[in-house]
Design an enzyme around this catalytic site. Sequence first.
Site, mmCIF file in Angstrom:
data_model
loop_
_atom_site.group_PDB
_atom_site.id
_atom_site.type_symbol
_atom_site.label_atom_id
_atom_site.label_comp_id
_atom_site.label_asym_id
_atom_site.label_seq_id
_atom_site.Cartn_x
_atom_site.Cartn_y
_atom_site.Cartn_z
ATOM 1 N N ASP A 198 -43.154 -83.928 -17.569
ATOM 2 C CA ASP A 198 -42.490 -83.244 -16.466
ATOM 3 C C ASP A 198 -41.593 -82.160 -17.062
ATOM 4 O O ASP A 198 -41.172 -82.255 -18.215
ATOM 5 C CB ASP A 198 -41.676 -84.253 -15.645
ATOM 6 N N GLY B 131 -38.536 -81.138 -16.169
ATOM 7 C CA GLY B 131 -37.087 -81.234 -16.022
ATOM 8 C C GLY B 131 -36.658 -80.777 -14.652
ATOM 9 O O GLY B 131 -35.494 -80.896 -14.265
ATOM 10 N N PHE C 241 -37.336 -82.096 -11.765
ATOM 11 C CA PHE C 241 -36.876 -83.190 -10.909
ATOM 12 C C PHE C 241 -35.411 -83.521 -11.188
ATOM 13 O O PHE C 241 -34.688 -83.958 -10.291
ATOM 14 C CB PHE C 241 -37.737 -84.442 -11.107
ATOM 15 N N GLN D 137 -43.501 -76.254 -4.057
ATOM 16 C CA GLN D 137 -42.327 -76.753 -3.342
ATOM 17 C C GLN D 137 -42.395 -76.313 -1.874
ATOM 18 O O GLN D 137 -43.400 -75.771 -1.440
ATOM 19 C CB GLN D 137 -41.047 -76.273 -4.021
ATOM 20 N N GLY E 89 -41.304 -82.316 -4.624
ATOM 21 C CA GLY E 89 -40.376 -82.317 -3.505
ATOM 22 C C GLY E 89 -40.759 -83.214 -2.352
ATOM 23 O O GLY E 89 -40.232 -83.062 -1.246
ATOM 24 N N ASP F 271 -48.025 -90.578 -10.259
ATOM 25 C CA ASP F 271 -47.114 -91.280 -11.163
ATOM 26 C C ASP F 271 -46.008 -91.878 -10.318
ATOM 27 O O ASP F 271 -45.695 -91.358 -9.245
ATOM 28 C CB ASP F 271 -46.499 -90.327 -12.198
#
Length: 372
Positions: free
Chosen positions: A92, A94, A96, A197, A224, A274
């Site tokens: 990922d 970062g 989130f 998003q 999101g 995930d």
Amino acid sequence: MPPFKLLKQSKKSQARLGKLKTAHGVIKTPFFMPIATKGAVKNLAADDIKELGSGILLSNTYHLHLTPGTEVLRLAGGLHRFMDWRGAILTDSGGFQIFSLSKIRKILPGGVEFRSHLDGSKHLLTPKKVLEIQRVIGSDIAMILDVCPPSTATHQEVKEAVEITAKWAKLARLEIKKLRKLKIKDNKNQLHFAIIQGGVHRDLREKSLKDLAKLDFDGYAVGGLAVGESHQLMYEVLDYLAPAMPADKPRYLMGVGTPENIVEAVKRGIDMFDCVIPTREARHGRLYVFSGQPSTVNRQPFYHAINIINAKFKQDFSPINQTNLKQYSKAYLHHLFKTGEPLAMRLATLNNLDFYLRLMEQIRKEIKQEKI
């Protein structure tokens, strides 16, 4: 050859079968990624994950950047060698953490500034910096830095997040092209996924998809969602968004979810998942179990969850499951939790990840059989 190949489109739903080629193997879609945020799936070793049959793990750029740090990972030869994992790794970006660590970060025009939750030190993550870190990590799939707004954000706030995400994706695309022209040998087969998003706003979701699709990334994620909105709202977003995503690219729904969430998202055309649920719930003694033989997951309920700490399991000598833990009884696992033995969380984690991975195997089987 493109990394993703679509093998089958269901006639019953939007569900798809495919295969994704990575630098560390080919993975059948739809698939689920166990979470190894800091370079380890909690309570398990890399060999355990291999035995469970997963071909891919998810790790986190932000957390690995803080510790052990990029210099350690560089000296180790990347995360694969550091943790002795031979499968694929998705990292990922970062983004989130922009949502989850909102109290210790500041969004700037060129990136996001964090104060480390470990020691308070300042760190600036930019689209370029995130790519650099992920190259050192050696991930097979690198996510592009994005802004993930909370479910409580206003339309204007979500619009700003969409605009920044598109801007950062353009900068990242330029950096990727630049690196490929330089023909740098390390990690040259790394794939790059952009993150759509837009919250629950259709106009913003469609704008984000349009902006990012122009940049022709290797795959596209839906970010999101599962950040506080209802399951029904999430499904409504996927109903219009997933079929509009590029058909020849893998579609990834980030951070989802419960077993029924996964089945419903697969029906809407999602290929990758995930979630922390199987490992987090395991640590609290909550085990996922199929309700009888999983003859079909296209019915409710196809599973149930049990609280192994409950007194009724004290003398239940039936196996924990019929696959990887049939040698241990529920009574034994109940005992381990009651006495605080670390083995309890390990066995529960093995059960839950086995459940999730077998769920994906059953889903793929049912798509092939036109049951989904």
